[in-house]
Enzyme design. Structure first.
Site, PDB file in Angstrom:
ATOM      1  N   ASN A  66      81.818 -21.250  15.262  1.00 49.71           N
ATOM      2  CA  ASN A  66      82.395 -19.952  15.619  1.00 49.71           C
ATOM      3  C   ASN A  66      82.126 -18.890  14.563  1.00 49.71           C
ATOM      4  O   ASN A  66      82.088 -19.176  13.371  1.00 49.71           O
ATOM      5  CB  ASN A  66      83.907 -20.086  15.809  1.00 49.71           C
ATOM      6  CG  ASN A  66      84.236 -20.916  17.023  1.00 49.71           C
ATOM      7  OD1 ASN A  66      83.787 -20.615  18.117  1.00 49.71           O
ATOM      8  ND2 ASN A  66      84.989 -21.980  16.817  1.00 49.71           N
TER       9      ASN A  66
ATOM     10  N   LYS B 176      73.911 -29.734  -8.086  1.00 50.61           N
ATOM     11  CA  LYS B 176      73.143 -30.979  -8.244  1.00 50.61           C
ATOM     12  C   LYS B 176      72.191 -31.081  -7.069  1.00 50.61           C
ATOM     13  O   LYS B 176      72.121 -30.180  -6.241  1.00 50.61           O
ATOM     14  CB  LYS B 176      74.061 -32.195  -8.329  1.00 50.61           C
ATOM     15  CG  LYS B 176      74.956 -32.421  -7.116  1.00 50.61           C
ATOM     16  CD  LYS B 176      75.848 -33.625  -7.343  1.00 50.61           C
ATOM     17  CE  LYS B 176      76.778 -33.837  -6.163  1.00 50.61           C
ATOM     18  NZ  LYS B 176      77.626 -34.996  -6.347  1.00 50.61           N
TER      19      LYS B 176
ATOM     20  N   THR C 178      71.510 -15.500  -3.006  1.00 48.90           N
ATOM     21  CA  THR C 178      70.727 -14.298  -3.298  1.00 48.90           C
ATOM     22  C   THR C 178      69.291 -14.620  -3.699  1.00 48.90           C
ATOM     23  O   THR C 178      68.458 -13.736  -3.723  1.00 48.90           O
ATOM     24  CB  THR C 178      71.380 -13.496  -4.441  1.00 48.90           C
ATOM     25  OG1 THR C 178      71.464 -14.332  -5.593  1.00 48.90           O
ATOM     26  CG2 THR C 178      72.774 -13.030  -4.057  1.00 48.90           C
ATOM     27  N   LYS C 179      69.009 -15.879  -4.036  1.00 45.54           N
ATOM     28  CA  LYS C 179      67.677 -16.306  -4.479  1.00 45.54           C
ATOM     29  C   LYS C 179      67.263 -17.556  -3.713  1.00 45.54           C
ATOM     30  O   LYS C 179      68.099 -18.234  -3.119  1.00 45.54           O
ATOM     31  CB  LYS C 179      67.692 -16.606  -5.981  1.00 45.54           C
ATOM     32  CG  LYS C 179      67.996 -15.393  -6.826  1.00 45.54           C
ATOM     33  CD  LYS C 179      68.020 -15.745  -8.289  1.00 45.54           C
ATOM     34  CE  LYS C 179      68.380 -14.492  -9.088  1.00 45.54           C
ATOM     35  NZ  LYS C 179      68.646 -14.785 -10.476  1.00 45.54           N
TER      36      LYS C 179
ATOM     37  N   HIS D 265      69.644  -2.201   1.414  1.00 49.80           N
ATOM     38  CA  HIS D 265      69.299  -0.826   1.070  1.00 49.80           C
ATOM     39  C   HIS D 265      68.810  -0.763  -0.373  1.00 49.80           C
ATOM     40  O   HIS D 265      69.142  -1.596  -1.200  1.00 49.80           O
ATOM     41  CB  HIS D 265      70.513   0.090   1.245  1.00 49.80           C
ATOM     42  CG  HIS D 265      70.945   0.202   2.672  1.00 49.80           C
ATOM     43  ND1 HIS D 265      70.282   0.966   3.603  1.00 49.80           N
ATOM     44  CD2 HIS D 265      71.972  -0.380   3.343  1.00 49.80           C
ATOM     45  CE1 HIS D 265      70.876   0.859   4.762  1.00 49.80           C
ATOM     46  NE2 HIS D 265      71.903   0.041   4.642  1.00 49.80           N
TER      47      HIS D 265
END
Length: 176
Positions: free
Chosen positions: A73, A169, A151-152, A102
């Site tokens: 959901n 790990k 983010t990476k 942006h």
């Protein structure tokens, strides 16, 4: 009739599983409707993908989903750029995958929208509330912890947690 015949004969077992899935889908007509809706509108949709009626896919023509993935959901796939999802992936409640951002160096910031594709490998598990930002590639077998902010790029078999996501790990069946 003995049920053991279904387990011995692979063809009959496969047919019995399909009938069981069909009966389940007709017991939940709203889920069946959304499964058919997304299967038709996506760029590619593998077999046995499980959609929930409360999930949102923006720009479904940019989304490719592999075989046997499940979406819980309130999952949001915000596909301004392509999102590619491998086989056997699991998305828990509230997972968000975004492909747009942006440029904060520009004034005003909303003058340019940066579009970056997201690639998710096979057998990836997303915990509750995980977020994947634009331009990220997640390797096969990765586990994204609850409320992690990715983010990476994440390597194969990595277990990541936190904001921003850091490798805790590796899964035992994957090497570094």
């Amino acid at each position: 009739m003995k049920w053991g015949i279904f387990y011995r004969n692979k063809e009959m077992y496969g047919m019995a599983k399909k009938i069981q899935r069909l009966i389940f889908m007709f017991q939940r007509p709203r889920k069946l409707l959304f499964t058919l809706y997304y299967a038709v509108r996506l760029k590619y949709c593998g077999r046995e993908v499980d959609f929930e009626p409360t999930m949102v896919i923006r720009n479904p023509g940019n989304v490719s989903i592999g075989y046997k993935c499940s979406f819980s959901n309130f999952v949001i796939l915000d596909a301004h750029a392509p999102i590619t999802i491998g086989d056997h992936c699991m998305f828990a409640n509230g997972v968000t995958v975004a492909t747009a951002t942006h440029d904060y160096l520009r004034k005003p910031m909303n003058s340019v929208c940066l579009l970056k594709p997201v690639v998710i490998g096979n057998d990836v598990w997303f915990g509750i509330g995980a977020t994947v930002l634009a331009g990220v590639t997640i390797g096969d077998g990765a586990v994204i912890g609850a409320h992690a902010l990715v983010t990476k790029d994440i390597p194969c078999g990595a277990i990541v947690v936190g904001t921003p996501a850091k490798i805790l790990k590796y899964r035992p069946d994957f090497s570094k």
